[in-house]
Scaffold this motif. Structure first.
Motif, PDB file in Angstrom:
ATOM      1  N   GLU A 118       2.518  11.151   2.502  1.00  0.00           N
ATOM      2  CA  GLU A 118       2.674  11.863   3.767  1.00  0.00           C
ATOM      3  C   GLU A 118       3.155  13.275   3.505  1.00  0.00           C
ATOM      4  O   GLU A 118       4.046  13.501   2.686  1.00  0.00           O
ATOM      5  CB  GLU A 118       3.704  11.161   4.648  1.00  0.00           C
ATOM      6  N   LYS A 119       2.568  14.220   4.220  1.00  0.00           N
ATOM      7  CA  LYS A 119       3.023  15.607   4.114  1.00  0.00           C
ATOM      8  C   LYS A 119       3.906  15.892   5.320  1.00  0.00           C
ATOM      9  O   LYS A 119       3.491  15.754   6.462  1.00  0.00           O
ATOM     10  CB  LYS A 119       1.839  16.554   4.097  1.00  0.00           C
ATOM     11  N   ARG A 120       5.130  16.266   5.019  1.00  0.00           N
ATOM     12  CA  ARG A 120       6.065  16.622   6.068  1.00  0.00           C
ATOM     13  C   ARG A 120       6.399  18.094   5.931  1.00  0.00           C
ATOM     14  O   ARG A 120       5.981  18.750   4.988  1.00  0.00           O
ATOM     15  CB  ARG A 120       7.329  15.768   5.969  1.00  0.00           C
ATOM     16  N   SER A 121       7.169  18.595   6.850  1.00  0.00           N
ATOM     17  CA  SER A 121       7.484  20.028   6.832  1.00  0.00           C
ATOM     18  C   SER A 121       8.293  20.431   5.605  1.00  0.00           C
ATOM     19  O   SER A 121       8.185  21.556   5.119  1.00  0.00           O
ATOM     20  CB  SER A 121       8.244  20.410   8.103  1.00  0.00           C
ATOM     21  N   ASN A 122       9.071  19.502   5.058  1.00  0.00           N
ATOM     22  CA  ASN A 122       9.891  19.839   3.889  1.00  0.00           C
ATOM     23  C   ASN A 122       9.376  19.241   2.600  1.00  0.00           C
ATOM     24  O   ASN A 122      10.087  19.152   1.632  1.00  0.00           O
ATOM     25  CB  ASN A 122      11.341  19.400   4.135  1.00  0.00           C
ATOM     26  N   GLY A 123       8.104  18.786   2.571  1.00  0.00           N
ATOM     27  CA  GLY A 123       7.532  18.323   1.325  1.00  0.00           C
ATOM     28  C   GLY A 123       6.676  17.082   1.505  1.00  0.00           C
ATOM     29  O   GLY A 123       6.384  16.665   2.626  1.00  0.00           O
ATOM     30  N   TYR A 124       6.266  16.513   0.379  1.00  0.00           N
ATOM     31  CA  TYR A 124       5.433  15.318   0.376  1.00  0.00           C
ATOM     32  C   TYR A 124       6.302  14.100   0.126  1.00  0.00           C
ATOM     33  O   TYR A 124       7.247  14.138  -0.657  1.00  0.00           O
ATOM     34  CB  TYR A 124       4.378  15.405  -0.735  1.00  0.00           C
ATOM     35  N   TYR A 125       5.963  12.986   0.793  1.00  0.00           N
ATOM     36  CA  TYR A 125       6.724  11.753   0.659  1.00  0.00           C
ATOM     37  C   TYR A 125       5.773  10.589   0.481  1.00  0.00           C
ATOM     38  O   TYR A 125       4.690  10.556   1.072  1.00  0.00           O
ATOM     39  CB  TYR A 125       7.618  11.514   1.866  1.00  0.00           C
ATOM     40  N   ILE A 126       6.184   9.611  -0.310  1.00  0.00           N
ATOM     41  CA  ILE A 126       5.416   8.395  -0.491  1.00  0.00           C
ATOM     42  C   ILE A 126       6.081   7.293   0.309  1.00  0.00           C
ATOM     43  O   ILE A 126       7.289   7.078   0.222  1.00  0.00           O
ATOM     44  CB  ILE A 126       5.357   7.992  -1.985  1.00  0.00           C
ATOM     45  N   SER A 127       5.289   6.610   1.122  1.00  0.00           N
ATOM     46  CA  SER A 127       5.841   5.506   1.908  1.00  0.00           C
ATOM     47  C   SER A 127       5.024   4.272   1.697  1.00  0.00           C
ATOM     48  O   SER A 127       3.918   4.289   1.235  1.00  0.00           O
ATOM     49  CB  SER A 127       5.890   5.882   3.390  1.00  0.00           C
ATOM     50  N   GLU A 137       0.848  -1.178   0.000  1.00  0.00           N
ATOM     51  CA  GLU A 137       0.000   0.000   0.000  1.00  0.00           C
ATOM     52  C   GLU A 137       0.888   1.234   0.000  1.00  0.00           C
ATOM     53  O   GLU A 137       1.899   1.283   0.693  1.00  0.00           O
ATOM     54  CB  GLU A 137      -0.859  -0.038   1.272  1.00  0.00           C
ATOM     55  N   MET A 138       0.520   2.223  -0.755  1.00  0.00           N
ATOM     56  CA  MET A 138       1.283   3.460  -0.794  1.00  0.00           C
ATOM     57  C   MET A 138       0.543   4.519   0.009  1.00  0.00           C
ATOM     58  O   MET A 138      -0.679   4.607  -0.041  1.00  0.00           O
ATOM     59  CB  MET A 138       1.469   3.951  -2.236  1.00  0.00           C
ATOM     60  N   LYS A 139       1.310   5.293   0.742  1.00  0.00           N
ATOM     61  CA  LYS A 139       0.714   6.343   1.549  1.00  0.00           C
ATOM     62  C   LYS A 139       1.456   7.639   1.278  1.00  0.00           C
ATOM     63  O   LYS A 139       2.683   7.676   1.296  1.00  0.00           O
ATOM     64  CB  LYS A 139       0.812   5.966   3.026  1.00  0.00           C
TER      65      LYS A 139
END
Length: 77
Positions: free
Chosen positions: A68-77, A64-66
Protein backbone atom coordinates in the motif's frame (compact mmCIF):
# COMPACT_ATOMS: atom_id res chain seq x y z
CA UNK A 1 95.41 -2.77 5.55
CA UNK A 2 92.20 -4.68 4.85
CA UNK A 3 89.02 -3.16 3.44
CA UNK A 4 85.81 -3.87 5.29
CA UNK A 5 82.82 -4.92 3.20
CA UNK A 6 80.17 -2.30 4.02
CA UNK A 7 77.43 -3.13 1.52
CA UNK A 8 76.37 -4.62 -1.78
CA UNK A 9 77.72 -3.84 -5.20
CA UNK A 10 75.47 -2.52 -7.93
CA UNK A 11 75.71 -5.82 -9.82
CA UNK A 12 74.56 -7.77 -6.77
CA UNK A 13 71.59 -5.45 -6.29
CA UNK A 14 70.56 -5.67 -9.96
CA UNK A 15 70.72 -9.48 -9.89
CA UNK A 16 68.70 -9.64 -6.66
CA UNK A 17 66.02 -7.28 -7.95
CA UNK A 18 65.86 -9.20 -11.26
CA UNK A 19 65.35 -12.53 -9.49
CA UNK A 20 62.69 -10.96 -7.28
CA UNK A 21 60.87 -9.54 -10.33
CA UNK A 22 60.93 -12.92 -12.11
CA UNK A 23 59.58 -14.73 -9.05
CA UNK A 24 56.89 -12.08 -8.60
CA UNK A 25 55.91 -12.44 -12.26
CA UNK A 26 55.44 -16.17 -11.76
CA UNK A 27 53.57 -15.77 -8.46
CA UNK A 28 51.00 -13.10 -9.44
CA UNK A 29 48.97 -15.21 -11.93
CA UNK A 30 48.82 -18.04 -9.41
CA UNK A 31 47.50 -15.68 -6.74
CA UNK A 32 44.89 -14.29 -9.12
CA UNK A 33 43.49 -17.75 -9.79
CA UNK A 34 43.42 -18.59 -6.08
CA UNK A 35 41.69 -15.31 -5.22
CA UNK A 36 39.24 -15.78 -8.10
CA UNK A 37 38.37 -19.26 -6.84
CA UNK A 38 37.73 -17.95 -3.32
CA UNK A 39 35.56 -15.12 -4.63
CA UNK A 40 33.53 -17.58 -6.73
CA UNK A 41 33.10 -19.90 -3.75
CA UNK A 42 31.94 -17.00 -1.54
CA UNK A 43 29.52 -15.86 -4.24
CA UNK A 44 28.04 -19.34 -4.51
CA UNK A 45 27.69 -19.53 -0.73
CA UNK A 46 25.88 -16.19 -0.57
CA UNK A 47 23.58 -17.14 -3.45
CA UNK A 48 22.77 -20.45 -1.76
CA UNK A 49 21.96 -18.69 1.50
CA UNK A 50 19.68 -16.21 -0.26
CA UNK A 51 17.87 -19.05 -2.04
CA UNK A 52 17.34 -20.89 1.26
CA UNK A 53 16.06 -17.68 2.85
CA UNK A 54 13.64 -17.11 -0.02
CA UNK A 55 12.30 -20.66 0.23
CA UNK A 56 11.93 -20.39 4.01
CA UNK A 57 10.10 -17.07 3.69
CA UNK A 58 7.77 -18.56 1.07
CA UNK A 59 7.02 -21.52 3.34
CA UNK A 60 6.15 -19.24 6.25
CA UNK A 61 3.90 -17.03 4.17
CA UNK A 62 0.35 -17.74 5.29
CA UNK A 63 -1.82 -15.18 3.61
CA UNK A 64 -1.67 -12.59 0.95
CA UNK A 65 0.62 -9.59 1.04
CA UNK A 66 -0.49 -6.24 -0.27
CA UNK A 67 1.73 -3.25 -0.89
CA UNK A 68 0.00 0.00 0.00
CA UNK A 69 1.20 3.49 -0.82
CA UNK A 70 0.38 5.98 1.87
CA UNK A 71 1.26 9.63 2.19
CA UNK A 72 4.29 8.85 4.36
CA UNK A 73 5.59 5.83 2.45
CA UNK A 74 4.90 2.28 1.34
CA UNK A 75 3.51 -0.36 3.69
CA UNK A 76 3.01 -4.10 3.44
CA UNK A 77 -0.20 -5.48 4.88
Amino acid sequence: MQKKNKGFTLVEMVITVSIFAILLGILVPSLNSIIGFRVQRATNSIASGLDKTKIEASNRLVGEMKLEKRSNGYYIS
